[in-house]
Design a protein around this motif. Structure first.
Motif, short mmCIF file in Angstrom:
data_model
loop_
_atom_site.label_atom_id
_atom_site.label_comp_id
_atom_site.label_asym_id
_atom_site.label_seq_id
_atom_site.Cartn_x
_atom_site.Cartn_y
_atom_site.Cartn_z
N GLU A 146 -2.59 -4.76 9.55
CA GLU A 146 -3.19 -3.41 9.44
C GLU A 146 -2.60 -2.67 8.25
OE1 GLU A 146 -5.74 -2.16 10.97
OE2 GLU A 146 -5.89 -3.83 12.39
N PHE A 147 -1.29 -2.76 8.12
CA PHE A 147 -0.63 -2.05 7.02
C PHE A 147 -1.06 -2.60 5.67
CE2 PHE A 147 3.06 -2.13 4.10
CZ PHE A 147 2.95 -0.81 3.68
N MET A 148 -1.13 -3.91 5.55
CA MET A 148 -1.44 -4.52 4.24
C MET A 148 -2.87 -4.27 3.80
SD MET A 148 1.33 -5.68 2.96
CE MET A 148 0.79 -6.74 1.61
N ILE A 149 -3.76 -3.91 4.75
CA ILE A 149 -5.15 -3.60 4.36
C ILE A 149 -5.40 -2.09 4.36
CG2 ILE A 149 -5.95 -5.84 5.19
CD1 ILE A 149 -7.22 -4.46 7.59
N SER A 150 -4.36 -1.29 4.55
CA SER A 150 -4.53 0.17 4.65
C SER A 150 -4.81 0.82 3.30
CB SER A 150 -3.29 0.79 5.31
OG SER A 150 -2.16 0.66 4.46
N PRO A 191 0.79 -1.24 0.00
CA PRO A 191 0.00 0.00 0.00
C PRO A 191 0.83 1.29 0.00
CG PRO A 191 -0.98 -1.57 1.51
CD PRO A 191 0.33 -2.18 1.03
N ASP A 192 1.99 1.30 0.65
CA ASP A 192 2.79 2.54 0.67
C ASP A 192 3.26 2.92 -0.72
OD1 ASP A 192 4.43 0.17 0.89
OD2 ASP A 192 6.14 1.40 1.49
N ALA A 193 3.73 1.93 -1.48
CA ALA A 193 4.25 2.23 -2.83
C ALA A 193 3.12 2.54 -3.81
CB ALA A 193 5.09 1.06 -3.33
N VAL A 194 1.97 1.87 -3.63
CA VAL A 194 0.81 2.18 -4.49
C VAL A 194 0.38 3.63 -4.22
CG1 VAL A 194 -1.60 1.62 -5.00
CG2 VAL A 194 0.05 -0.22 -4.63
N ALA A 195 0.34 4.03 -2.94
CA ALA A 195 -0.07 5.39 -2.58
C ALA A 195 0.91 6.43 -3.13
CB ALA A 195 -0.20 5.53 -1.07
N LYS A 196 2.18 6.06 -3.25
CA LYS A 196 3.20 6.98 -3.79
C LYS A 196 3.14 7.09 -5.31
CE LYS A 196 7.12 6.74 -0.67
NZ LYS A 196 8.45 6.12 -0.52
N ASN A 197 2.29 6.27 -5.94
CA ASN A 197 2.13 6.32 -7.40
C ASN A 197 3.40 5.87 -8.14
OD1 ASN A 197 0.05 6.78 -9.20
ND2 ASN A 197 0.70 8.86 -9.69
N PRO A 214 -4.99 -0.21 -1.41
CA PRO A 214 -4.84 -1.26 -2.42
C PRO A 214 -3.39 -1.71 -2.61
CG PRO A 214 -5.48 0.83 -3.43
CD PRO A 214 -5.53 1.04 -1.96
N VAL A 215 -3.25 -2.92 -3.12
CA VAL A 215 -1.94 -3.48 -3.47
C VAL A 215 -1.99 -3.93 -4.93
CG1 VAL A 215 -1.47 -4.28 -1.10
CG2 VAL A 215 -2.56 -5.84 -2.74
N VAL A 216 -0.82 -4.11 -5.52
CA VAL A 216 -0.74 -4.66 -6.88
C VAL A 216 0.01 -5.99 -6.80
CG1 VAL A 216 0.18 -4.34 -9.21
CG2 VAL A 216 -0.85 -2.41 -8.01
N GLY A 230 14.73 -8.28 -16.96
CA GLY A 230 14.52 -9.47 -17.78
C GLY A 230 13.38 -10.35 -17.32
N LEU A 231 12.63 -9.89 -16.30
CA LEU A 231 11.46 -10.67 -15.86
C LEU A 231 10.23 -10.25 -16.67
CD1 LEU A 231 12.10 -10.51 -12.00
CD2 LEU A 231 12.50 -12.44 -13.55
N ARG A 232 9.34 -11.20 -16.88
CA ARG A 232 8.14 -10.97 -17.66
C ARG A 232 6.93 -10.94 -16.73
NH1 ARG A 232 4.27 -13.29 -20.64
NH2 ARG A 232 4.48 -15.30 -19.59
N ILE A 233 5.98 -10.04 -17.00
CA ILE A 233 4.76 -9.99 -16.19
C ILE A 233 3.77 -10.98 -16.78
CG2 ILE A 233 2.81 -8.53 -15.51
CD1 ILE A 233 4.90 -6.17 -15.52
N ALA A 234 3.55 -12.08 -16.06
CA ALA A 234 2.65 -13.13 -16.55
C ALA A 234 1.21 -12.88 -16.10
CB ALA A 234 3.12 -14.50 -16.05
N ALA A 235 1.04 -12.08 -15.05
CA ALA A 235 -0.29 -11.71 -14.54
C ALA A 235 -0.10 -10.52 -13.62
CB ALA A 235 -0.90 -12.87 -13.76
N THR A 236 -1.09 -9.63 -13.58
CA THR A 236 -1.02 -8.54 -12.59
C THR A 236 -2.41 -7.98 -12.35
OG1 THR A 236 0.21 -6.57 -11.91
CG2 THR A 236 -0.52 -6.61 -14.19
N LYS A 237 -2.67 -7.55 -11.12
CA LYS A 237 -3.94 -6.89 -10.82
C LYS A 237 -3.81 -6.06 -9.54
CE LYS A 237 -5.84 -11.15 -8.80
NZ LYS A 237 -6.79 -12.26 -9.04
N LYS A 238 -4.66 -5.02 -9.48
CA LYS A 238 -4.71 -4.16 -8.30
C LYS A 238 -5.91 -4.58 -7.48
CE LYS A 238 -4.61 0.78 -7.21
NZ LYS A 238 -4.82 2.11 -7.80
N ILE A 239 -5.70 -4.85 -6.19
CA ILE A 239 -6.80 -5.31 -5.35
C ILE A 239 -6.71 -4.70 -3.95
CG2 ILE A 239 -7.13 -7.53 -6.53
CD1 ILE A 239 -5.54 -8.88 -4.35
N GLN A 240 -7.85 -4.66 -3.27
CA GLN A 240 -7.90 -4.27 -1.86
C GLN A 240 -8.01 -5.56 -1.05
OE1 GLN A 240 -7.89 -1.18 0.02
NE2 GLN A 240 -7.74 -2.71 1.65
#
Ligand code: GDP
Length: 137
Positions: free
Chosen positions: A63-67, A10-16, A69-71, A29-39
């Motif tokens: 508490e922090f992890m639910i403060s 959540p801290d990095a998502v909030a920082k944009n 959204p996360v990606v 060199g890593l590939r994004i095989a799946a991604t989503k933003k969720i609460q």
């Protein structure tokens, strides 16, 4: 090819800085095989971090992890698990090597920008926690 799970917390998502962090994975060199933003719900966070349930910081961590959204992202590539851990840096940003995600974007040991699976066994469990097989392509 290995797969591993990343969470932009959540801290990095909030920082944009979601795009900047995902770009670091791709540039390494890593590939994004799946991604989503969720609460995450409290139940989600408690289940995901169940291995830490007895640690003194468990309550704060949940508490922090639910403060906010996360990606969540499935990263794929050679040595994806170890490579992601290297890109993340040490758990505490104070100890994280220069140029790592935590050194550049994290504020503290709890608000530390990213999570990454710490073994291939855990990676499989964590990927399964967040994604259906058809979402990983
Ligand atoms: P990681 O694999 O580098 O994420 O570190 P760990 O598996 O040891 O810890 C999991 C998460 O718990 C860390 O990313 C932090 O967000 C949090 N954490 C670890 N140690 C502490 C602590 O001493 N205090 C608090 N508040 N959180 C902590």
């Amino acid at each position: 090819m290995e797969q591993t799970l990343s969470i932009i917390k959540p801290d990095a998502v909030a920082k944009n800085v979601v795009g900047q962090i995902l770009a670091r994975f791709e540039n390494a060199g890593l590939r994004i095989a799946a991604t989503k933003k969720i609460q995450l719900s409290r139940t989600d966070a408690e289940a995901f971090y169940a291995v830490h349930a007895e640690r003194p910081f468990f309550g704060e961590l949940v508490e922090f992890m639910i403060s906010g959204p996360v990606v969540v992202t499935v990263l794929e590539g050679e040595n994806a698990m170890a490579k992601n851990r290297e890109l993340m840096g040490a758990t505490s940003p104070k100890e994280a090597a220069a140029g790592t995600i935590r050194a550049d974007f994290a504020e503290s040991i709890d608000a530390n920008a990213v999570h990454g699976s710490d073994s291939l066994e855990n990676a499989a469990v964590e990927i399964n926690f967040f994604f259906a097989q058809r979402e990983i392509v």
